[in-house]
Design a protein around this motif. Structure first.
Motif, PDB file in Angstrom:
ATOM      1  N   GLN A 193     -45.694  22.168   7.449  1.00 21.82           N
ATOM      2  CA  GLN A 193     -44.336  21.996   7.943  1.00 21.82           C
ATOM      3  C   GLN A 193     -44.345  21.148   9.216  1.00 21.82           C
TER       4      GLN A 193
ATOM      5  N   ALA B 163     -44.928  17.525   8.386  1.00 20.15           N
ATOM      6  CA  ALA B 163     -43.698  16.939   7.824  1.00 20.15           C
ATOM      7  C   ALA B 163     -42.725  16.592   8.950  1.00 20.15           C
ATOM      8  N   ALA B 164     -42.600  17.485   9.923  1.00 20.33           N
ATOM      9  CA  ALA B 164     -41.682  17.239  11.045  1.00 20.33           C
ATOM     10  C   ALA B 164     -42.123  16.017  11.848  1.00 20.33           C
ATOM     11  N   LEU B 165     -43.418  15.942  12.152  1.00 20.05           N
ATOM     12  CA  LEU B 165     -43.909  14.865  13.025  1.00 20.05           C
ATOM     13  C   LEU B 165     -43.841  13.493  12.350  1.00 20.05           C
TER      14      LEU B 165
ATOM     15  N   GLY C  58     -41.581  12.822   9.950  1.00 23.28           N
ATOM     16  CA  GLY C  58     -40.225  12.624   9.441  1.00 23.28           C
ATOM     17  C   GLY C  58     -40.128  12.717   7.931  1.00 23.28           C
ATOM     18  N   MET C  59     -41.096  13.401   7.319  1.00 22.14           N
ATOM     19  CA  MET C  59     -41.081  13.535   5.862  1.00 22.14           C
ATOM     20  C   MET C  59     -40.353  14.823   5.455  1.00 22.14           C
ATOM     21  N   GLY C  60     -39.906  14.848   4.209  1.00 17.68           N
ATOM     22  CA  GLY C  60     -39.381  16.075   3.640  1.00 17.68           C
ATOM     23  C   GLY C  60     -40.535  16.996   3.284  1.00 17.68           C
ATOM     24  N   GLN C  61     -40.241  18.283   3.118  1.00 19.05           N
ATOM     25  CA  GLN C  61     -41.304  19.238   2.843  1.00 19.05           C
ATOM     26  C   GLN C  61     -40.961  20.122   1.655  1.00 19.05           C
TER      27      GLN C  61
ATOM     28  N   LEU D 194     -37.518  15.887  -3.221  1.00 17.76           N
ATOM     29  CA  LEU D 194     -37.840  15.162  -1.988  1.00 17.76           C
ATOM     30  C   LEU D 194     -38.085  13.698  -2.331  1.00 17.76           C
ATOM     31  N   SER D 195     -37.719  12.822  -1.381  1.00 17.59           N
ATOM     32  CA  SER D 195     -38.112  11.416  -1.550  1.00 17.59           C
ATOM     33  C   SER D 195     -39.537  11.276  -1.048  1.00 17.59           C
TER      34      SER D 195
END
Lengths: 249, 309
Positions: free
Chosen positions: A129, A132-134, A136-139, A168-169
């Motif tokens: 998680q 993903a945050a760092l 900028g991706m979806g999780q 998710l993309s």
């Protein structure tokens, strides 16, 4: 599609850990180590994506001591193409691991990052998680099914009460739950072949990340022991004890 | 101290895990703000205002928070984070999903699954499947924490009278889209908050026999759980799994039927008040933690139990 998979070197899941007598940590001396089971599932999923023709390259990454090369070699024997070890003898906490991985992601530009949902040592369930945050991706966490189609990933997730599917993309981070797949065993020829696959070693400094502690471990204690109770002879005695002694029914 | 608690709810009411998380917040001490985010969750917002110890409710009612999609939840919580010293959520599937994302967006660590508040910055949490308890001190300015519900006695759902502030800002990242869900339908109590839990393991042999458990569960008003082996074998759905990586339960009474007692399973239930084990293998490790052990063939013991209740 390029897939990045992460593996953590942890105590083998069959080993029962003991707390050190000075309560500073658990005792990992002479304990069997292995790939974290959830990471093994992530490797297997990547290999299946490659076998299905969806993935073209699998890069496996581990962060930790030099000995983590063993787990990377295992992942290579299972079907990963090349390995990266971010070597550090420090205790790397989840946020630092996520920051280091974010740099590896920047360098490798994978379309999909597959990770275990949690490591069975710290039981944190954080790093995927955070990565993903760092980045900028979806999780898609706690995955029990992953489908890749037209630049989208459909992830069926194990949630409280049942299953949830999200789309998710890519690029995206997916973390694995237990029922995503059943990992294979590495065959002897593949273990031999894995020895010749490329393994690159980097340091946190190479990646420009300063490793920082977010917590201080004050003490580690064994849990309150539960002692075995009594054996009852039959169902009638059990019901009697539950009604009249424990008073729970 | 100023604490933001993220509510777990079903749009109508708060889940018991929210009340346990509020209890952990009360132990830390300070003003507690409860965030209710969802789609069509105004009723849960009203329920939140009545919960004990809540000073203020923030209501984020928007399609962007439908099914608590992690990317949008994390963006929302980050936008609200300033001024809070602690951000707490239940260690539920939702909390586990969005909270580490919140922590990373705030550039702080997360302390997962706490079972004890030692002080405002020091907490105890299980590691290695509960075979060790770590006491950790947070070095971060903001403490991002998930709370194990079974370790804290819930605060009262009634008695509070907090103001509800509806938030106008909407954080929609567009990174992920909810597609569908498949929820198990059951009239039985929720596993993590049930007073009695009866779980089956590999010994149940097949999903047909698993129904034997359900009959007993209905007599006891119990929730039904399963070991990993039973879930992997397809006897029971995944959301019933009790253990290190499944649900953590601590009911008044836990009945383990045909479960050998792997450490990963024990991690999920050994804080239960009374443990009963029914297993035909008298060497099974489950007996080492059971208050009452019955060495018997479960296929005769379960119908007998059903009849005698």
């Amino acid at each position: 599609m390029k897939v990045l998979v992460t593996v953590k070197r942890v105590i083998d899941y069959n080993v029962k850990v003991r707390v050190k007598s000075d309560n500073t940590d658990v005792d990992l001396n002479n304990v069997k180590m292995a790939i974290n089971p959830f990471c093994e599932i992530a490797v297997e999923e990547a290999v299946r994506l490659k076998e299905a023709g969806t993935a073209t390259e699998i890069v496996v990454v581990s962060l930790g001591p030099q000995a983590a090369q063993e787990q990377l070699r295992t992942a290579l024997a299972l079907g990963a193409d090349r390995a990266i070890l971010v070597q550090s003898d420090e205790n790397l906490e989840s946020l630092s691991v996520a920051k280091l991985l974010a740099k590896v992601v920047e360098k490798e530009q994978p379309d999909l990052v597959l990770m275990g949902k949690q490591a069975i040592d710290s039981d944190n369930n954080q790093t995927g998680q955070m990565l993903a945050a760092l980045t900028g991706m979806g999780q898609g966490t706690f995955a029990s099914e992953v489908k890749v189609e037209d630049g989208k990933v459909q992830v069926t997730r194990e949630v409280d009460g049942g299953l949830q599917t999200v789309e998710l993309s890519t690029p995206a981070v997916v973390t694995t739950d237990l029922r995503l797949n059943e990992p294979r065993y590495a065959s002897l020829p593949n273990i031999m072949k894995a020895k010749r696959k490329p393994l690159e070693t980097l340091t946190p400094a190479d990646l420009g990340v300063e490793v920082k502690a977010n917590t201080k471990l004050l003490k580690v204690e064994p849990p309150a022991e539960r002692s075995a109770g009594i054996k009852v002879a039959d169902v009638a005695e059990l019901v009697d004890k539950l009604k009249n002694e424990a008073k729970v029914i | 101290m100023s604490i933001l608690v993220i509510a777990e709810h079903d749009n109508q009411a708060l889940k018991p895990s929210t009340l346990s998380t509020l209890a952990a917040a009360a132990q830390i001490g300070g003003d507690v703000t409860l965030l209710v985010a969802g789609n069509g969750c105004a009723a849960a917002g009203d329920a939140a205002a009545k919960a004990e110890g809540v000073a203020k409710v923030l209501l984020a009612d928007n399609p962007a928070y439908d099914h608590e999609i992690a990317e949008n939840m994390a963006a929302l919580i980050k936008s609200l984070a300033e001024g809070y010293t602690h951000i707490l959520a239940p260690a539920s599937a939702n909390g586990k999903n969005f909270m580490p994302r919140v922590a990373a967006l705030l550039d702080v660590g997360q302390i997962s699954d706490i079972i004890k508040v030692e002080s405002a910055d020091t907490f105890a949490r299980p590691i290695y499947a509960g075979n060790a308890i770590a006491t950790v001190q947070s070095l971060d300015a903001v403490k991002v924490i998930t709370v194990r519900g079974t370790a804290f006695d819930a605060v009262s759902a009634e008695g509070g009278n907090a103001a509800v502030e509806a938030l106008s800002q909407v954080e929609d990242t567009g990174l992920s889209r909810y597609v569908s869900e498949e929820m198990a339908k059951s009239d039985r109590p929720e596993l993590t908050s049930a007073r009695v839990v009866i779980s089956g393991g590999r010994g149940m042999a097949d999903s047909e026999h698993f129904h034997l458990l359900e009959k007993v569960a209905d007599k006891l008003g119990a929730a039904v759980g399963a070991s990993r082996a039973a879930v992997d074998a397809g006897f029971a759905p995944n959301d019933m799994q009790v253990g290190q990586t499944g649900k953590i339960v601590a009911p008044e009474l836990y009945v383990a039927v045909g479960i050998s007692g792997a450490i990963q399973h024990l991690a999920g239930m050994k804080d239960s008040k009374v443990i009963v084990a029914i297993n035909k293998d008298e060497e099974a490790p489950i007996f080492q933690v059971a208050d009452y052990g019955l060495v018997a063939d479960l296929f005769t013991a379960l119908p007998e139990l059903d009849e005698s209740l």
